[in-house]
Design a protein around this motif. Structure first.
Motif, PDB file in Angstrom:
ATOM      1  N   GLY A 187      39.167  43.652  38.147  1.00  0.00           N
ATOM      2  CA  GLY A 187      38.877  44.506  36.992  1.00  0.00           C
ATOM      3  C   GLY A 187      39.566  45.855  37.092  1.00  0.00           C
ATOM      4  N   LEU A 188      39.561  46.434  38.285  1.00  0.00           N
ATOM      5  CA  LEU A 188      40.241  47.713  38.491  1.00  0.00           C
ATOM      6  C   LEU A 188      41.746  47.573  38.265  1.00  0.00           C
ATOM      7  N   MET A 222      48.270  40.199  40.171  1.00  0.00           N
ATOM      8  CA  MET A 222      47.296  40.350  41.249  1.00  0.00           C
ATOM      9  C   MET A 222      45.873  40.213  40.709  1.00  0.00           C
ATOM     10  N   ALA A 223      45.613  40.810  39.559  1.00  0.00           N
ATOM     11  CA  ALA A 223      44.281  40.721  38.956  1.00  0.00           C
ATOM     12  C   ALA A 223      43.922  39.275  38.636  1.00  0.00           C
ATOM     13  N   ALA A 224      44.886  38.526  38.105  1.00  0.00           N
ATOM     14  CA  ALA A 224      44.620  37.118  37.788  1.00  0.00           C
ATOM     15  C   ALA A 224      44.325  36.319  39.052  1.00  0.00           C
ATOM     16  N   GLY A 225      45.114  36.536  40.090  1.00  0.00           N
ATOM     17  CA  GLY A 225      44.879  35.826  41.345  1.00  0.00           C
ATOM     18  C   GLY A 225      43.531  36.164  41.951  1.00  0.00           C
ATOM     19  N   MET A 226      43.181  37.425  41.930  1.00  0.00           N
ATOM     20  CA  MET A 226      41.892  37.831  42.498  1.00  0.00           C
ATOM     21  C   MET A 226      40.724  37.348  41.647  1.00  0.00           C
ATOM     22  N   THR A 227      40.929  37.252  40.351  1.00  0.00           N
ATOM     23  CA  THR A 227      39.876  36.699  39.501  1.00  0.00           C
ATOM     24  C   THR A 227      39.618  35.242  39.876  1.00  0.00           C
ATOM     25  N   GLY A 228      40.692  34.482  40.008  1.00  0.00           N
ATOM     26  CA  GLY A 228      40.540  33.070  40.365  1.00  0.00           C
ATOM     27  C   GLY A 228      39.869  32.879  41.712  1.00  0.00           C
ATOM     28  N   ALA A 250      43.762  52.658  33.552  1.00  0.00           N
ATOM     29  CA  ALA A 250      43.132  53.889  34.040  1.00  0.00           C
ATOM     30  C   ALA A 250      42.647  53.781  35.484  1.00  0.00           C
ATOM     31  N   THR A 251      42.377  52.559  35.942  1.00  0.00           N
ATOM     32  CA  THR A 251      41.841  52.372  37.296  1.00  0.00           C
ATOM     33  C   THR A 251      42.785  51.548  38.177  1.00  0.00           C
ATOM     34  N   ARG A 252      43.990  51.362  37.708  1.00  0.00           N
ATOM     35  CA  ARG A 252      44.932  50.476  38.389  1.00  0.00           C
ATOM     36  C   ARG A 252      45.255  50.945  39.812  1.00  0.00           C
ATOM     37  N   ARG A 253      45.470  52.243  39.991  1.00  0.00           N
ATOM     38  CA  ARG A 253      45.793  52.733  41.346  1.00  0.00           C
ATOM     39  C   ARG A 253      44.632  52.482  42.296  1.00  0.00           C
ATOM     40  N   ALA A 254      43.410  52.739  41.846  1.00  0.00           N
ATOM     41  CA  ALA A 254      42.237  52.461  42.683  1.00  0.00           C
ATOM     42  C   ALA A 254      42.157  50.967  42.985  1.00  0.00           C
ATOM     43  N   GLY A 255      42.493  50.149  42.006  1.00  0.00           N
ATOM     44  CA  GLY A 255      42.527  48.709  42.223  1.00  0.00           C
ATOM     45  C   GLY A 255      43.553  48.306  43.261  1.00  0.00           C
ATOM     46  N   GLY A 256      44.693  48.986  43.265  1.00  0.00           N
ATOM     47  CA  GLY A 256      45.707  48.718  44.280  1.00  0.00           C
ATOM     48  C   GLY A 256      45.181  49.010  45.671  1.00  0.00           C
ATOM     49  N   TRP A 257      44.499  50.155  45.827  1.00  0.00           N
ATOM     50  CA  TRP A 257      43.932  50.486  47.139  1.00  0.00           C
ATOM     51  C   TRP A 257      42.807  49.522  47.502  1.00  0.00           C
TER      52      TRP A 257
END
Length: 119
Positions: A55-56, A10-16, A61-68
């Motif tokens: 990034g989240l 998900m992070a890679a897709g959102m970065t792109g 450490a910030t993965r759950r916040a990134g999910g939300w």
């Protein structure tokens, strides 16, 4: 799929997509409903939001916040999907493609919720 892998994909897709929003905002301007005002601030803001969310998601450490945050972003783009349907309402082929994209939001939302709810 393991939760770390899901979050990193998900992070890679959102970065792109975030980078593309910032580098080629004109590709997205037409998707912003006119009722929301000028398109460019929405496009650029969503690009920044995608990069922050990526990034989240990337940091444990910030993965759950990134999910939300990802859940919020995926829900936030629904007006853009509605706008594509409105723009293409008289062009059956393009309308079909625009409509076909919408169901893909469901598994992406499910993945974001899994990351957000992971312990």
């Amino acid at each position: 799929m393991p939760k770390d892998v899901r979050a990193l994909v998900m992070a890679a897709g959102m970065t792109g997509t975030g980078v593309f929003h910032l580098v080629r905002p004109q590709a997205y301007d037409w998707m912003i409903p006119p009722e929301l005002g000028p398109a460019r601030p929405w496009v650029l803001g969503s690009g920044v939001a995608e990069l922050v969310t990526a990034g989240l998601l990337a940091a444990p450490a910030t993965r759950r916040a990134g999910g939300w945050a990802a859940v919020g972003l995926l829900l936030g783009v629904l007006p853009a999907h509605a706008q594509t349907l409105r723009v293409f309402r008289h062009r059956p082929g393009k309308l079909a493609v625009a409509a076909a994209r919408i169901p893909f939001q469901v598994p992406m939302l499910q993945a974001a919720l899994r990351v957000a709810r992971a312990r």
